[in-house]
Design a protein around this motif. Structure first.
Motif, short mmCIF file in Angstrom:
data_model
loop_
_atom_site.label_atom_id
_atom_site.label_comp_id
_atom_site.label_asym_id
_atom_site.label_seq_id
_atom_site.Cartn_x
_atom_site.Cartn_y
_atom_site.Cartn_z
N LEU A 243 0.85 -1.20 0.00
CA LEU A 243 0.00 0.00 0.00
C LEU A 243 0.88 1.25 0.00
CD1 LEU A 243 -2.57 -1.07 2.73
CD2 LEU A 243 -3.12 -0.66 0.34
N GLY A 244 0.25 2.40 -0.17
CA GLY A 244 0.97 3.67 -0.02
C GLY A 244 0.76 4.20 1.39
N CYS A 245 1.74 4.94 1.88
CA CYS A 245 1.61 5.58 3.20
C CYS A 245 2.48 6.83 3.16
CB CYS A 245 2.10 4.61 4.28
SG CYS A 245 2.15 5.33 5.94
N ILE A 246 1.92 7.97 3.57
CA ILE A 246 2.72 9.20 3.62
C ILE A 246 2.75 9.71 5.06
CG2 ILE A 246 2.90 11.62 2.86
CD1 ILE A 246 1.68 10.76 0.18
N ILE A 247 3.95 9.90 5.56
CA ILE A 247 4.12 10.52 6.87
C ILE A 247 4.82 11.86 6.61
CG2 ILE A 247 5.18 10.33 9.16
CD1 ILE A 247 5.05 7.30 8.86
N ALA A 248 4.12 12.95 6.88
CA ALA A 248 4.67 14.27 6.55
C ALA A 248 4.73 15.14 7.80
CB ALA A 248 3.79 14.93 5.49
N PRO A 249 5.92 15.36 8.34
CA PRO A 249 6.02 16.20 9.53
C PRO A 249 5.57 17.63 9.29
CG PRO A 249 8.11 15.08 9.08
CD PRO A 249 7.22 14.83 7.91
N ASN A 250 5.57 18.05 8.03
CA ASN A 250 5.06 19.38 7.72
C ASN A 250 4.45 19.37 6.32
OD1 ASN A 250 4.68 22.22 7.31
ND2 ASN A 250 6.18 22.57 8.93
N PHE A 251 3.19 19.81 6.22
CA PHE A 251 2.48 19.81 4.93
C PHE A 251 2.61 21.15 4.20
CE2 PHE A 251 -0.25 16.47 7.03
CZ PHE A 251 -0.06 15.47 6.10
N ALA A 252 3.21 22.16 4.83
CA ALA A 252 3.26 23.48 4.18
C ALA A 252 4.38 23.49 3.13
CB ALA A 252 3.51 24.56 5.24
N VAL A 253 4.04 23.88 1.93
CA VAL A 253 5.01 23.83 0.83
C VAL A 253 6.22 24.72 1.15
CG1 VAL A 253 5.34 24.35 -1.63
CG2 VAL A 253 3.25 23.22 -0.86
N GLY A 254 5.96 25.87 1.77
CA GLY A 254 7.07 26.77 2.13
C GLY A 254 8.03 26.12 3.11
N ALA A 255 7.48 25.33 4.01
CA ALA A 255 8.34 24.66 5.01
C ALA A 255 9.19 23.58 4.33
CB ALA A 255 7.48 24.06 6.11
N ILE A 256 8.60 22.92 3.34
CA ILE A 256 9.36 21.88 2.61
C ILE A 256 10.54 22.56 1.90
CG2 ILE A 256 9.24 20.09 0.80
CD1 ILE A 256 7.38 19.59 3.22
N LEU A 257 10.25 23.71 1.28
CA LEU A 257 11.33 24.42 0.57
C LEU A 257 12.40 24.86 1.56
CD1 LEU A 257 9.24 26.51 -1.97
CD2 LEU A 257 10.61 24.48 -2.43
N MET A 258 11.98 25.37 2.72
CA MET A 258 12.96 25.78 3.74
C MET A 258 13.86 24.59 4.13
SD MET A 258 12.90 25.54 7.46
CE MET A 258 11.17 25.48 7.80
N MET A 259 13.25 23.43 4.23
CA MET A 259 14.04 22.23 4.59
C MET A 259 15.01 21.86 3.48
SD MET A 259 11.44 19.70 6.60
CE MET A 259 9.77 20.22 6.31
N LYS A 260 14.51 21.90 2.24
CA LYS A 260 15.38 21.55 1.10
C LYS A 260 16.52 22.55 0.94
CE LYS A 260 15.03 18.68 -1.59
NZ LYS A 260 15.70 17.34 -1.47
N PHE A 261 16.19 23.84 1.10
CA PHE A 261 17.25 24.87 0.99
C PHE A 261 18.27 24.69 2.12
CE2 PHE A 261 13.87 27.91 -1.04
CZ PHE A 261 14.01 27.24 -2.25
N GLY B 72 -0.91 20.87 1.05
CA GLY B 72 -0.02 19.70 1.18
C GLY B 72 -0.79 18.44 1.57
N VAL B 73 -1.82 18.60 2.40
CA VAL B 73 -2.65 17.44 2.76
C VAL B 73 -3.35 16.91 1.50
CG1 VAL B 73 -4.63 16.65 4.14
CG2 VAL B 73 -3.00 18.26 5.14
N LYS B 74 -3.87 17.85 0.70
CA LYS B 74 -4.58 17.45 -0.53
C LYS B 74 -3.63 16.69 -1.47
CE LYS B 74 -7.54 19.47 -4.12
NZ LYS B 74 -6.79 19.38 -5.37
N LEU B 75 -2.45 17.26 -1.63
CA LEU B 75 -1.44 16.63 -2.50
C LEU B 75 -1.09 15.22 -1.99
CD1 LEU B 75 0.56 17.49 -4.85
CD2 LEU B 75 2.24 17.79 -3.02
N ALA B 76 -0.96 15.10 -0.67
CA ALA B 76 -0.60 13.81 -0.08
C ALA B 76 -1.72 12.78 -0.32
CB ALA B 76 -0.34 13.97 1.41
N VAL B 77 -2.96 13.18 -0.14
CA VAL B 77 -4.08 12.25 -0.35
C VAL B 77 -4.09 11.79 -1.82
CG1 VAL B 77 -6.60 12.03 -0.44
CG2 VAL B 77 -5.51 13.13 1.54
N ILE C 69 7.53 13.86 -2.70
CA ILE C 69 6.49 13.80 -3.75
C ILE C 69 6.27 15.15 -4.43
CG2 ILE C 69 5.26 11.79 -2.84
CD1 ILE C 69 3.17 13.68 -1.68
N LEU C 70 6.92 16.21 -3.92
CA LEU C 70 6.77 17.52 -4.59
C LEU C 70 7.57 17.50 -5.88
CD1 LEU C 70 7.06 20.43 -1.99
CD2 LEU C 70 5.07 19.72 -3.29
N GLU C 71 6.98 17.93 -6.97
CA GLU C 71 7.67 17.93 -8.27
C GLU C 71 8.75 18.99 -8.28
OE1 GLU C 71 5.66 16.59 -11.58
OE2 GLU C 71 5.41 15.03 -10.04
#
Ligand SMILES: NC(=O)C1=CN([C@@H]2O[C@H](COP(=O)(O)OP(=O)(O)OC[C@H]3O[C@@H](n4cnc5c(N)ncnc54)[C@H](OP(=O)(O)O)[C@@H]3O)[C@@H](O)[C@H]2O)C=CC1
Ligand SMILES: O=C(O)C1=N[C@H](C(=O)O)C[C@H](O)C1
Length: 266
Positions: free
Chosen positions: A120-138, A243-248, A264-266
């Motif tokens: 099955l698929g399973c997503i565990i996302a400590p933060n769903f905010a796209v800006g926060a994901i970018l902050m983490m990647k940067f 982010g929740v919508k994208l994850a679902v 999963i962010l493009e």
């Protein structure tokens, strides 16, 4: 096209309420049940402040998933409850989207194995905010050049876990690019326990809890004569919902566990 049938756990919570609203307002989603320990036997519409939805409320996940056909479970509770819900969902063939933070590395490994076993698929996302994901990647990019880093996460004072899931995930990502080092003076001593924050791989995480805050994080990189600061602020819980919508949507097409929305962010 058939709608994605969703159960929300923790529907009265700060995040759960927003998630119920998101599901209700998204054409391709359908709320088929909610999990709420205090309102089992009622309908979602009977819970104060929730939208007029006729879906049943259960207090027990086994009962819920035995009686209701669901595709996805969105969990926004506590780590202990979230772990129990995620295992139960996978055992019932339901794909979990977990926003709950505070899972241990062992929890995630256990869920990874169960997800693979159940295909099955399973997503565990400590933060769903796209800006926060970018902050983490940067931050991950910056750590290659600036190995001296301190993470300051700031949240509302009702938050149960510290450090935040986002701070831990940020440190995990940084560890992939940073040359390991123990920061600060080799002989430094705390004269007040905790003054230097939590130590993770030689980096430091500081957790601020104050009324008025929502969810904020600053990652500070220091070097000779220069400093880089990356900061993200969530001013409301709606900031997490795209982010929740994208994850679902994504979890329906997956058959592995993904830890972190950056995967999963493009
Ligand atoms: N991934 C992300 O982007 C985000 C994640 N979070 C995380 O989501 C989680 C929820 O946060 P938030 O909405 O602010 O928290 P809240 O405290 O507002 O909500 C938690 C919900 O979980 C329920 N709950 C608590 N304990 C139990 C239990 N033992 N059994 C059943 N239900 C229980 C609560 O119900 P009751 O009233 O009965 O206690 C409540 O509905 C946290 O882990 C937080 O860190 C938060 C924001 C963003
Ligand atoms: O509890 C919160 O509020 C938040 N929790 C998550 C975390 O622990 O990182 C995400 C966001 O920071 C808000």
């Amino acid at each position: 096209m058939e709608k994605i049938k969703i159960v929300v756990a923790g529907p009265r919570g700060r995040m759960g309420r927003e998630a119920v609203k998101l599901v209700h307002e998204t054409g391709e989603f359908e709320l088929v049940a909610a999990l709420d320990r205090k309102h089992g036997g009622m309908l979602v519409k009977d819970i104060e402040g929730l939208p007029a939805i006729d879906a049943p409320v259960y207090s027990d996940i086994e009962e819920c998933l035995s009686l209701v056909r669901a595709d996805v479970l969105i969990d926004l509770t506590t780590p202990e409850v979230g772990m129990k819900h995620t295992v139960a969902a996978l055992n019932h063939g339901v794909r979990p989207v977990v926003g709950t933070t505070g899972f241990s590395k062992e929890d995630i490994q256990e869920l990874e194995a169960l997800t693979a076993e159940k295909d099955l698929g399973c997503i565990i996302a400590p933060n769903f905010a796209v800006g926060a994901i970018l902050m983490m990647k940067f931050s991950q990019m910056a750590a290659k050049y600036f190995p001296d880093v301190e993470i300051i996460e700031m949240h509302h004072d009702q938050k149960l876990d510290a450090p935040s899931g986002t701070a831990v995930k940020t440190a995990d990502l940084i560890m992939e690019t940073r040359t390991k080092k123990t920061q600060g003076h080799p002989s430094e001593k705390e004269t007040l326990a905790g003054a230097r924050g939590a130590n993770i791989d030689g980096m430091r995480i500081h957790s601020v809890r104050l009324p008025g805050l929502v969810a904020h994080q600053q990652v500070m990189f220091g070097s000779d004569g220069q400093m880089l600061t990356l900061r993200h602020d969530s001013f409301n819980r709606a900031s997490f919902m795209s982010g929740v919508k994208l994850a679902v949507e994504n979890v329906m097409k997956m058959n592995v566990l993904v830890y972190g929305l950056e995967n999963i962010l493009e």
